[in-house]
Design a protein around this motif. Structure first.
Motif, PDB file in Angstrom:
ATOM      1  N   ALA A  67       0.842  -1.194   0.000  1.00  0.00           N
ATOM      2  CA  ALA A  67       0.000   0.000   0.000  1.00  0.00           C
ATOM      3  C   ALA A  67       0.882   1.249   0.000  1.00  0.00           C
ATOM      4  CB  ALA A  67      -0.911   0.007   1.209  1.00  0.00           C
ATOM      5  N   VAL A  68       0.510   2.192  -0.856  1.00  0.00           N
ATOM      6  CA  VAL A  68       1.247   3.449  -0.961  1.00  0.00           C
ATOM      7  C   VAL A  68       0.260   4.595  -0.772  1.00  0.00           C
ATOM      8  CG1 VAL A  68       2.661   4.895  -2.472  1.00  0.00           C
ATOM      9  CG2 VAL A  68       2.912   2.418  -2.546  1.00  0.00           C
ATOM     10  N   ALA A  69       0.677   5.613  -0.037  1.00  0.00           N
ATOM     11  CA  ALA A  69      -0.208   6.763   0.188  1.00  0.00           C
ATOM     12  C   ALA A  69       0.607   8.035   0.402  1.00  0.00           C
ATOM     13  CB  ALA A  69      -1.103   6.505   1.402  1.00  0.00           C
ATOM     14  N   ASP A  70      -0.023   9.149   0.105  1.00  0.00           N
ATOM     15  CA  ASP A  70       0.552  10.462   0.422  1.00  0.00           C
ATOM     16  C   ASP A  70       0.054  10.802   1.818  1.00  0.00           C
ATOM     17  OD1 ASP A  70       1.593  12.974   0.484  1.00  0.00           O
ATOM     18  OD2 ASP A  70       0.247  13.835  -1.021  1.00  0.00           O
ATOM     19  N   LEU A  71       0.896  10.604   2.815  1.00  0.00           N
ATOM     20  CA  LEU A  71       0.486  10.725   4.210  1.00  0.00           C
ATOM     21  C   LEU A  71       0.324  12.182   4.638  1.00  0.00           C
ATOM     22  CD1 LEU A  71       2.879   8.054   5.750  1.00  0.00           C
ATOM     23  CD2 LEU A  71       0.450   7.787   5.251  1.00  0.00           C
ATOM     24  N   PRO A  72      -0.634  12.442   5.556  1.00  0.00           N
ATOM     25  CA  PRO A  72      -0.780  13.800   6.088  1.00  0.00           C
ATOM     26  C   PRO A  72       0.484  14.234   6.826  1.00  0.00           C
ATOM     27  CG  PRO A  72      -2.702  12.453   6.625  1.00  0.00           C
ATOM     28  CD  PRO A  72      -1.664  11.521   6.082  1.00  0.00           C
ATOM     29  N   LYS A  73       0.747  15.532   6.818  1.00  0.00           N
ATOM     30  CA  LYS A  73       1.870  16.061   7.591  1.00  0.00           C
ATOM     31  C   LYS A  73       1.587  15.885   9.081  1.00  0.00           C
ATOM     32  CE  LYS A  73       3.396  19.538   4.239  1.00  0.00           C
ATOM     33  NZ  LYS A  73       3.560  20.975   3.951  1.00  0.00           N
ATOM     34  N   PRO A  74       2.626  15.783   9.892  1.00  0.00           N
ATOM     35  CA  PRO A  74       2.429  15.535  11.325  1.00  0.00           C
ATOM     36  C   PRO A  74       1.529  16.543  12.026  1.00  0.00           C
ATOM     37  CG  PRO A  74       4.745  15.308  10.738  1.00  0.00           C
ATOM     38  CD  PRO A  74       4.053  15.843   9.534  1.00  0.00           C
ATOM     39  N   THR A  75       1.531  17.809  11.553  1.00  0.00           N
ATOM     40  CA  THR A  75       0.770  18.843  12.265  1.00  0.00           C
ATOM     41  C   THR A  75      -0.561  19.198  11.589  1.00  0.00           C
ATOM     42  OG1 THR A  75       2.015  20.540  11.061  1.00  0.00           O
ATOM     43  CG2 THR A  75       2.858  19.896  13.221  1.00  0.00           C
ATOM     44  N   SER A  76      -0.916  18.485  10.525  1.00  0.00           N
ATOM     45  CA  SER A  76      -2.131  18.856   9.776  1.00  0.00           C
ATOM     46  C   SER A  76      -3.389  18.731  10.628  1.00  0.00           C
ATOM     47  CB  SER A  76      -2.258  18.000   8.518  1.00  0.00           C
ATOM     48  OG  SER A  76      -1.257  18.335   7.587  1.00  0.00           O
ATOM     49  N   ALA A  77      -3.514  17.625  11.371  1.00  0.00           N
ATOM     50  CA  ALA A  77      -4.705  17.426  12.208  1.00  0.00           C
ATOM     51  C   ALA A  77      -4.799  18.503  13.277  1.00  0.00           C
ATOM     52  CB  ALA A  77      -4.668  16.039  12.845  1.00  0.00           C
ATOM     53  N   ALA A  78      -3.650  18.839  13.888  1.00  0.00           N
ATOM     54  CA  ALA A  78      -3.633  19.885  14.917  1.00  0.00           C
ATOM     55  C   ALA A  78      -4.008  21.239  14.319  1.00  0.00           C
ATOM     56  CB  ALA A  78      -2.252  19.959  15.566  1.00  0.00           C
ATOM     57  N   ALA A  79      -3.595  21.475  13.083  1.00  0.00           N
ATOM     58  CA  ALA A  79      -3.913  22.738  12.419  1.00  0.00           C
ATOM     59  C   ALA A  79      -5.414  22.855  12.163  1.00  0.00           C
ATOM     60  CB  ALA A  79      -3.144  22.854  11.105  1.00  0.00           C
ATOM     61  N   VAL A  80      -6.018  21.783  11.675  1.00  0.00           N
ATOM     62  CA  VAL A  80      -7.464  21.785  11.436  1.00  0.00           C
ATOM     63  C   VAL A  80      -8.211  22.017  12.756  1.00  0.00           C
ATOM     64  CG1 VAL A  80      -9.434  20.378  10.719  1.00  0.00           C
ATOM     65  CG2 VAL A  80      -7.314  20.306   9.399  1.00  0.00           C
ATOM     66  N   GLU A  81      -7.748  21.366  13.805  1.00  0.00           N
ATOM     67  CA  GLU A  81      -8.353  21.553  15.129  1.00  0.00           C
ATOM     68  C   GLU A  81      -8.193  23.004  15.593  1.00  0.00           C
ATOM     69  OE1 GLU A  81      -7.741  19.832  19.683  1.00  0.00           O
ATOM     70  OE2 GLU A  81      -6.928  18.705  17.976  1.00  0.00           O
ATOM     71  N   GLY A  82      -7.019  23.600  15.299  1.00  0.00           N
ATOM     72  CA  GLY A  82      -6.778  25.000  15.659  1.00  0.00           C
ATOM     73  C   GLY A  82      -7.721  25.938  14.932  1.00  0.00           C
ATOM     74  N   PHE A  83      -7.944  25.700  13.635  1.00  0.00           N
ATOM     75  CA  PHE A  83      -8.886  26.521  12.875  1.00  0.00           C
ATOM     76  C   PHE A  83     -10.290  26.426  13.479  1.00  0.00           C
ATOM     77  CE2 PHE A  83      -5.876  26.154   9.117  1.00  0.00           C
ATOM     78  CZ  PHE A  83      -5.586  27.506   9.079  1.00  0.00           C
ATOM     79  N   HIS A  84     -10.682  25.222  13.832  1.00  0.00           N
ATOM     80  CA  HIS A  84     -12.008  25.026  14.439  1.00  0.00           C
ATOM     81  C   HIS A  84     -12.116  25.803  15.752  1.00  0.00           C
ATOM     82  CE1 HIS A  84     -12.692  21.019  12.092  1.00  0.00           C
ATOM     83  NE2 HIS A  84     -13.061  22.076  11.404  1.00  0.00           N
ATOM     84  N   ALA A  85     -11.054  25.772  16.556  1.00  0.00           N
ATOM     85  CA  ALA A  85     -11.059  26.484  17.833  1.00  0.00           C
ATOM     86  C   ALA A  85     -11.210  27.987  17.640  1.00  0.00           C
ATOM     87  CB  ALA A  85      -9.781  26.173  18.615  1.00  0.00           C
ATOM     88  N   LEU A  86     -10.748  28.486  16.496  1.00  0.00           N
ATOM     89  CA  LEU A  86     -10.867  29.916  16.185  1.00  0.00           C
ATOM     90  C   LEU A  86     -12.184  30.238  15.479  1.00  0.00           C
ATOM     91  CD1 LEU A  86      -7.213  30.570  14.908  1.00  0.00           C
ATOM     92  CD2 LEU A  86      -8.207  31.346  17.071  1.00  0.00           C
TER      93      LEU A  86
END
Length: 853
Positions: free
Chosen positions: A570-589
Motif C-alpha cells: 500500500a502506498v499513500a501520500d500521508l498527512p503532515k504531522p501537524t495537519s490534524a492539529a492545524a485543522v483543530e486550531g482553525f475550528h477552535a478559532l
C-alpha cells in the motif's frame, strides 16, 4: 516601479498625511504609503512618467526632507536605519533633555517658590526686585528655547506651507507663553518706572515663562520615551539585518579568498566552514553538513545538507565544511527578500488606519481654530483677562497633539509583522494582516499542504510463504526502471531497509495498469487489480484487504510471479504531522475548513475524514480552483486559501487572503499575501491568531487616542469650569500629551509577548519504514555482494557524479554510493560483476582504480 524612500522631519501623523498628499499629486504616482514609525515612504509609480528626483522634490516642497532609494539601500546595508540613525537621534534627544532640565529646575523653583513657600534669596523678594525676578526667569527660559528650537523651525515652516503639524501646535503654544512673558516684562518695567504698584504685582505673578519651558521639556521627555520604545518595535528587522555576514570565502583560481559579500557573483563557489554563516543563496556542490535555518524559518531542528541541496543566506553551518554555488546574491537572497517584505508590510497601511489618517489630515487646523475660539471666549467671559484666555488657549494647543492618534496603527503593525517574521510567517502587507482576522473559511490544498506531497509505503502485506523482505525486493527491483511516482516510493522503502535489488530483464510498462519484467527466470507482474484480472490471476482473500486499504485513501499495488499473487504493497501520500492539529486550531478559532483537491473523491474523503475537515471538494481541475474560491465568497464568506503549487496561484490571488507554503513554487509565493516559511500548516493558524491580536491592539490604541482627545480638549478649553471649577494648566497638558503617546507605544509593545496557542505537541513524524523492519537482511534466492573501489583523480562532485553514472550503467550493479573525501565508491551488486570490468569502467570515465575490496 515600487521603491522605498527615507523621509526626514516627520513628527506626527499630520506630517505623514501631508507627505502622502504631496507625493500623491505627482503625475505618474499610482500609490504612496508613508510610515511615520520608520520614516519611510513606499511609492508605486510609472517610471516612464516620473523620476525619483521628482518624488523627492515633492516631499521637499511639502516642507520635509527625502533621500533617493539608492542612498537608503546603501545605508540599510551599513546599519539598521538610513543616515539619521535611531541611536544618534536618541543620544541627541537625551542631551537636549538633560540640558533642558538643568535650566528648567531652577526656573520652576524660582517661579513657584513664592506660591509654595520655598526659601528664595532676598534678591527675589519684594516689589522693588520684581524686575530682577522676572528677568532671571526670562534668561533661564532662553536656553530651553534654543535647545529645543527644532519645534519652532519645523512647526512654523509647516505652518507657513499651510500644512501644520504637531510641532506647529507646540511652537504656537510655547511661543504664545513666551511672548506673554515678554509683554509682562514691559508691564513690570512700566509699573516700576511710573510707580504703578498694582501693575507690578499683577504682572510679576503672571509671567508664564515657566509654562513655556515646562511645555518644551516635557514634550521632549515624551518624545525621548516614545522614540526609545519605537526602537524596540523595529528589532525584528534589525535582527534580520544583523544575520547577514559581511564577508564570504570564495574559491578563485583554486584558492580561498575572503571578499565582501557584496562582491560575490552568481555562479561563484563559496566555502562555508563549521560555525560560519552562509553568505548568499546557493546549491551545495561538495561536502555534507547540518545547517541551522532557524533564523529564516523559525524551525529549531538543523537540516541535513548534501550535494544538490539548497542553502539560504544567514543559515548557520553546524558541522562539516561544504562548498556551494551561488544562485542568488545581493538583494535577491532569501534574507534580503524577507527584510524587504517585512519593511514593506510595516510601511503599508491597514484599512483600519484610514480613519485615523482622515482625522489627522484636518486635526491640527481644527485644533488651532478651537484654541483661538477658546481664547476669545475666555477673553470675553472674563472681561478681558488675558492671562486666563492665554492659559486656556495654550492648554488646548498643547494637549491636542495628534501623536497618539498617528502611532496607534503603525506601531502595532510593525510589531506584529516583526513577530510574524520571528515565527517564520512573512506578512506582505498590513491589509492582509487586518483582513486575516475576519476570515471565517479557510480553503486548504491537499497535496503538499495537508499532506507531505510525495507517496510513501504504508503497508507491506505478503501472501503465502513470501516474506516482507522478498516482496519488497521483488517490488523495488520491478519498479526501479519505472518513472511513476508510486515506483519511487517502493524503491525508497527498499533502500531504507537496505534490501539489495535484483536485475530485471524484459521490462515493459503497461499503460494505465502496471509493469511486467523477468527476474532470474521468473515472470513478474506489478500493478492494479485490472492488470491481474487481464492476466487471469485471482485476488481471493486479498480483494478484501485491498478494498479496506482503498477505503483508507491508500493505493494498493499487487505483485505476482508466474501467475501467483505474491502480496500487496500500500502506498499513500500521508498527512503532515501537524495537519490534524492545524485543522483543530482553525475550528477552535471558529473557522470552517474546506479541502480542495484534484485527487479522486475516495482518497480525498479518506484524508479529509482522518483530519476532521468540514467540507471536501474533490476532482477539481487546476483551472477551476479559483472558481471554487469565488463560489465560497459569493456565499458571503471571508476566505483564506493555503496552497503551494503553480495551479494554486489563481486561487491564492482570488482569496481574501492567500497563504503560500514556503517550500512551494515562486509563482505561488508571489501570488500570496502571506508566506509560511516552515511549510507547516500550523503556522497558518498562528498567522490568524497574530492577526486577531494585532487588530485587537490597534482598536485599543485608537480607542484611547480618541478618548484622550475627546476628554482632554474640552478640559483644556475650560468647558467643565462652570460646573466643577476645573481647568488644565499648560504644564499638565504637555505632560498628559507626552504620556498619551508613550502609553500607546507601550500597549503596542505588548504584542512582543505574543505566543501561539496552537503549537505542535512534539508529533512523531510518520515512520520512514511504516511496515517496521529490523536489520538489513539477506533475501532468499537473490544474489547480493558489496565491493569498495578506491579511486584516484576525483576532485569535486562532478567527478563523483561521472563515476557514479558510469558504474550505475553496468548490468548487475544495483546501487553506487560515492565518497569524495574517502576517494572511494561502494558498489552493491545483484549479479556477479568482475573486478576487471569495474576497473575498466572507471578508467574509461577518466579516473584510476588503485584498490578493490
Amino acid at each position: 516601479m515600487k521603491e522605498t524612500y527615507h523621509v526626514t522631519g516627520m513628527t506626527c501623523t499630520a506630517c505623514s498625511s501631508h507627505v502622502e498628499k504631496a507625493v500623491g499629486k505627482v503625475a505618474g504616482v499610482r500609490s504612496v504609503s508613508v510610515n511615520l514609525m520608520t520614516g519611510s515612504m513606499l511609492v508605486d509609480y510609472d517610471q516612464t512618467a516620473v523620476t525619483p528626483a521628482d518624488i523627492v522634490e515633492a516631499v521637499v516642497d511639502a516642507g520635509y526632507g527625502a533621500s533617493l532609494p539608492g542612498a537608503a539601500k546603501t545605508a540599510r546595508r551599513e546599519g539598521t536605519q538610513p543616515p539619521d540613525t535611531l541611536g544618534e537621534e536618541l543620544r541627541q534627544m537625551k542631551l537636549r533633555l538633560i540640558l533642558s532640565f538643568c535650566f528648567l529646575i531652577p526656573l520652576f523653583y524660582l517661579s513657584m517658590g513664592h506660591m509654595m513657600g520655598w526659601p528664595l534669596p532676598a534678591l527675589f523678594h519684594g516689589r522693588e526686585n520684581a524686575m530682577l525676578f522676572a528677568l532671571t526667569q526670562f534668561l533661564l527660559v532662553l536656553p530651553i528655547l534654543y535647545i529645543n528650537d527644532k519645534y519652532y523651525k519645523v512647526g512654523f515652516k509647516t505652518l507657513w506651507k499651510r500644512a501644520p503639524n504637531m510641532d506647529s501646535l507646540i511652537a504656537l503654544g510655547s511661543a504664545a507663553a513666551v511672548l506673554y512673558g515678554v509683554a509682562a516684562l514691559y508691564q513690570i518695567a512700566w509699573g516700576l518706572g511710573h510707580g504703578d504698584a498694582a501693575r507690578v504685582d499683577k504682572w510679576s505673578m503672571d509671567l508664564y515663562l515657566e509654562s513655556a519651558g515646562m511645555i518644551l521639556t516635557l514634550i521632549t521627555l515624551g518624545k525621548f520615551l516614545e522614540t526609545r520604545s519605537k526602537g524596540k518595535t523595529g528589532q525584528a528587522i534589525s535582527r534580520l539585518m544583523d544575520l547577514s555576514p559581511k564577508t564570504a570565502t570564495v574559491l578563485r583560481n583554486g584558492a580561498e579568498v575572503e571578499v565582501p559579500v557584496e562582491e560575490v557573483a552568481v555562479g561563484e563557489r563559496i566555502v562555508v566552514k563549521p560555525g560560519g554563516r552562509v553568505p548568499v543563496d546557493g546549491v551545495v556542490v561538495e561536502g555534507w553538513s547540518s545547517v541551522d535555518e532557524s533564523a529564516l524559518t523559525g524551525e529549531s531542528i538543523p537540516v541535513e545538507k548534501a550535494p544538490g541541496a539548497k542553502v539560504a543566506a544567514a543559515s548557520i553551518n553546524q558541522s562539516g565544511t561544504f562548498t556551494f554555488e551561488a544562485t542568488r546574491v545581493g538583494e535577491d537572497t532569501t534574507l534580503s527578500q524577507m527584510i524587504r517584505l517585512v519593511e514593506e508590510a510595516s510601511a503599508s497601511k491597514a484599512p483600519i488606519a484610514k480613519l485615523a489618517d482622515r482625522v489627522a489630515g484636518v486635526f491640527v487646523p481644527v485644533v488651532i481654530g478651537i484654541a483661538l475660539v477658546t481664547a476669545l471666549v475666555w477673553l470675553a467671559v472674563t472681561g478681558g483677562d488675558i492671562a486666563r484666555a492665554l492659559t486656556a488657549g495654550v492648554a488646548v494647543l498643547v494637549i491636542s497633539c495628534p501623536c497618539a492618534l498617528g502611532l496607534a496603527t503603525p506601531v502595532a503593525i510593525m510589531v506584529g509583522t516583526g513577530k510574524g517574521a520571528e515565527h517564520g510567517i512573512l506578512i506582505k502587507s498590513a491589509q492582509a494582516l487586518e483582513t486575516l482576522h475576519a476570515i471565517d473559511t479557510v480553503v486548504l490544498d491537499k497535496t503538499g499542504t495537508l499532506t507531505q506531497g510525495k507517496p510513501r509505503v504504508t503497508e507491506v502485506l505478503p501472501l503465502g510463504d513470501t516474506t516482507e523482505e522478498e516482496l519488497l525486493c521483488v517490488a523495488a527491483s520491478l519498479e526501479k526502471p519505472s518513472e511513476h511516482p508510486l515506483s519511487s516510493a517502493i524503491v525508497s522503502a527498499a533502500q531504507e531497509r537496505e534490501i539489495p535489488l535484483a536485475p530485471v530483464s524484459g521490462f515493459a510498462a503497461l499503460h494505465g495498469k502496471g509493469i511486467r519484467g523477468e527476474i532470474q527466470g521468473g515472470q513478474f507482474l506489478a500493478g492494479n487489480a485490472a492488470l491481474l484480472a487481464d492476466e487471469g490471476i485471482s485476488l481471493g482473500a486479498a480483494a478484501g484487504q485491498a478494498e479496506e486499504l482503498a477505503a483508507q485513501g491508500k493505493t494498493p499495488l499487487f505483485f505476482a510471479r508466474d501467475g501467483e499473487l505474491l502480496g500487496i504493497i500500500a502506498v499513500a501520500d500521508l498527512p503532515k504531522p501537524t495537519s490534524a492539529a492545524a485543522v483543530e486550531g482553525f475550528h477552535a478559532l471558529g473557522i470552517r475548513v474546506v479541502m480542495l483537491t484534484g485527487d479522486n473523491a475516495r482518497t480525498a474523503q479518506a484524508v479529509g475524514r482522518s483530519l476532521g475537515v468540514d467540507e471536501i471538494i474533490a476532482e477539481v481541475l487546476p483551472q477551476d480552483k479559483e472558481r471554487q474560491v469565488a463560489a465560497l465568497q459569493s456565499q458571503g464568506r471571508k476566505v483564506a486559501m493555503v496552497g503551494d503549487g503553480i495551479n494554486d496561484a489563481p486561487a491564492l490571488a482570488r482569496a481574501d487572503v492567500g497563504l503560500a507554503i514556503g517550500a512551494g513554487t515562486d509563482v505561488a509565493i508571489e501570488s500570496a499575501d502571506i508566506v509560511l516559511m516552515k511549510s507547516d500548516l500550523l503556522d497558518a493558524v498562528t498567522a490568524v491568531e497574530l492577526s486577531k491580536s494585532v487588530i485587537r491592539n490597534i482598536k485599543q490604541n485608537l480607542f484611547w487616542a480618541f478618548i484622550y482627545n475627546i476628554i482632554g480638549i474640552p478640559l483644556a478649553a475650560g468647558v467643565w469650569y462652570p460646573l466643577f471649577h476645573i481647568m488644565l494648566n499648560p504644564m499638565f497638558a504637555s505632560a498628559a500629551m507626552s504620556m498619551s503617546s508613550v502609553c500607546v507605544v507601550s500597549n503596542a509593545l505588548r504584542l512582543r509577548l505574543f505566543k501561539p496557542r496552537f503549537s505542535p505537541s512534539a508529533p512523531s513524524a510518520p515512520s520512514d519504514t511504516p511496515c517496521g523492519c529490523g536489520e538489513p537482511i539477506s533475501t532468499k534466492g537473490v544474489f547480493s555482494m558489496t565491493k569498495k573501489l578506491t579511486i584516484e583523480g576525483m576532485m569535486c562532485s562532478h567527478c563523483t557524479g561521472r563515476v557514479e553514472k558510469a558504474l550505475s550503467a553496468l548490468e548487475g550493479v544495483s546501487s553506487v554510493v560515492m565518497d569524495l573525501e574517502g576517494k572511494s565508491a561502494t558498489v552493491t551488486l545483484s549479479a556477479d560483476v568482475s573486478d576487471a570490468l569495474l576497473t575498466q569502467t572507471v578508467t574509461d570515465a577518466g579516473y584510476e582504480v588503485t584498490a578493490i575490496q
